[in-house]
Design an enzyme around this catalytic site. Structure first.
Site, PDB file in Angstrom:
ATOM      1  N   THR A   1       0.708  -1.244   0.015  1.00  0.00           N
ATOM      2  CA  THR A   1      -0.216   0.005  -0.029  1.00  0.00           C
ATOM      3  C   THR A   1       0.750   1.411   0.019  1.00  0.00           C
ATOM      4  O   THR A   1       0.302   2.317  -0.025  1.00  0.00           O
ATOM      5  CB  THR A   1      -1.032  -0.014   1.305  1.00  0.00           C
ATOM      6  OG1 THR A   1      -0.214  -0.162   2.624  1.00  0.00           O
ATOM      7  CG2 THR A   1      -1.773  -1.227   1.097  1.00  0.00           C
ATOM      8  N   GLU A   2       2.198   1.261   0.036  1.00  0.00           N
ATOM      9  CA  GLU A   2       2.978   2.245   0.140  1.00  0.00           C
ATOM     10  C   GLU A   2       2.671   3.342  -1.114  1.00  0.00           C
ATOM     11  O   GLU A   2       2.588   4.534  -0.653  1.00  0.00           O
ATOM     12  CB  GLU A   2       4.525   1.917  -0.144  1.00  0.00           C
ATOM     13  CG  GLU A   2       5.032   1.180   1.158  1.00  0.00           C
ATOM     14  CD  GLU A   2       4.881  -0.406   0.906  1.00  0.00           C
ATOM     15  OE1 GLU A   2       5.428  -1.039   1.807  1.00  0.00           O
ATOM     16  OE2 GLU A   2       4.147  -0.780   0.156  1.00  0.00           O
ATOM     17  N   VAL A   3       2.452   2.880  -2.098  1.00  0.00           N
ATOM     18  CA  VAL A   3       2.231   3.813  -3.234  1.00  0.00           C
ATOM     19  C   VAL A   3       0.959   4.624  -2.950  1.00  0.00           C
ATOM     20  O   VAL A   3       0.892   5.919  -3.746  1.00  0.00           O
ATOM     21  CB  VAL A   3       2.299   3.156  -4.752  1.00  0.00           C
ATOM     22  CG1 VAL A   3       0.782   2.173  -4.731  1.00  0.00           C
ATOM     23  CG2 VAL A   3       2.480   3.933  -5.892  1.00  0.00           C
ATOM     24  N   ILE A  11       0.442   6.033  -0.533  1.00  0.00           N
ATOM     25  CA  ILE A  11       0.450   7.426   0.393  1.00  0.00           C
ATOM     26  C   ILE A  11       1.501   8.214  -0.151  1.00  0.00           C
ATOM     27  O   ILE A  11       2.051   9.024   0.828  1.00  0.00           O
ATOM     28  CB  ILE A  11       0.630   6.902   1.907  1.00  0.00           C
ATOM     29  CG1 ILE A  11       1.733   5.879   2.181  1.00  0.00           C
ATOM     30  CG2 ILE A  11      -0.709   6.079   2.466  1.00  0.00           C
ATOM     31  CD1 ILE A  11       2.117   5.519   3.579  1.00  0.00           C
TER      32      ILE A  11
END
Length: 248
Positions: A125-127, A129
């Site tokens: 899910t990094e992309v 945020i």
């Protein structure tokens, strides 16, 4: 005998020490405190001759939601934890029965064997945020199918346990993860400590090369991303449960 720490529970049975991430209130997010406690527990396991292998699991519906955005660990400390799992002279087995996100996937990548129930799901899910799966790439990219990594790093899509096995993130998936792990743990119990340590050293050599070569660059890259305006907006949007400004 079971011993309970603040955010980590430990238990030992027939040579297997189980370390349970036990911070369900924040979905076992990787806070500085949890990372520190896990590192201390692993160090104890390394020194304990009664421990043949370690199982890393969780309470609640989430194995780990990734970095705790309110109380994150020092990135060097987190890199140290991942390396500690990779270099521990005893096998570390991940047991997952729920959701795994972001930095939690780094823990899976560092483990020697990773098993999940068929209901588990995963996402980088990094992309979403405004950052990237930088540090966790150290144990993950050497293990994962390159095309799968490209898709899931870039899209942040959720994927299931069967896909995680295909992608190289998991060793196995089963409806009953404990039943599936039973012969694995019995195999580890029957193996010699010296044989396990030497075999693990052979298997971990490529991962250690990645840590030695790339860790500093990835820590710096991660720090730069987290300090950016886009990341501040992304983290604010996540905490406020709204879409970030760039969402179309």
């Amino acid at each position: 005998m079971t011993q309970r720490l603040t955010l980590l529970a430990t238990a030992h049975e027939r040579g297997i020490t189980t370390l349970t991430l036990d911070s369900p209130a924040n979905r076992n997010a990787l806070s500085a405190r949890l990372v520190g406690e896990l590192g201390e527990a692993l160090a104890d396991c390394a020194k304990d001759e009664s421990v043949r292998a370690v199982v890393l699991t969780h309470t609640g519906s989430t194995f780990s939601a990734g970095a705790d955005l309110k109380a994150p660990p020092n990135p060097y400390t987190f890199v140290g934890l991942l390396r500690q799992i990779v270099t521990l002279p005893k096998p570390v087995v991940a047991r997952v029965t729920g959701h795994v996100r972001a930095g939690g996937l780094g823990l899976l990548g560092a483990c020697d064997i990773a098993a999940a129930s068929t209901g588990a799901d995963f996402a980088f899910t990094e992309v979403r945020i405004g950052v990237a799966p930088a540090v966790i790439s150290l144990p993950l990219l050497p293990r994962m199918d390159p095309r799968a990594a490209e898709r899931y790093y870039l899209t942040g899509e959720r994927f299931d346990a069967a896909e995680a096995v295909r992608a190289g993130l998991l060793t196995l998936a089963a409806d009953d993860v404990d039943e599936a792990l039973a012969p694995v743990l019995d195999g580890l119990r029957g193996a010699s400590p010296q044989g396990l340590a030497a075999s693990k050293e052979l298997l971990a050599a490529r991962l250690i090369e990645a840590f030695d070569r790339d860790a500093e660059d990835l820590v710096q890259r991660s720090a730069s991303l987290f300090a950016s305006a886009e990341a501040r907006e992304g983290m604010a949007a996540f905490l406020e449960r709204r879409d970030p400004a760039w969402a179309l």
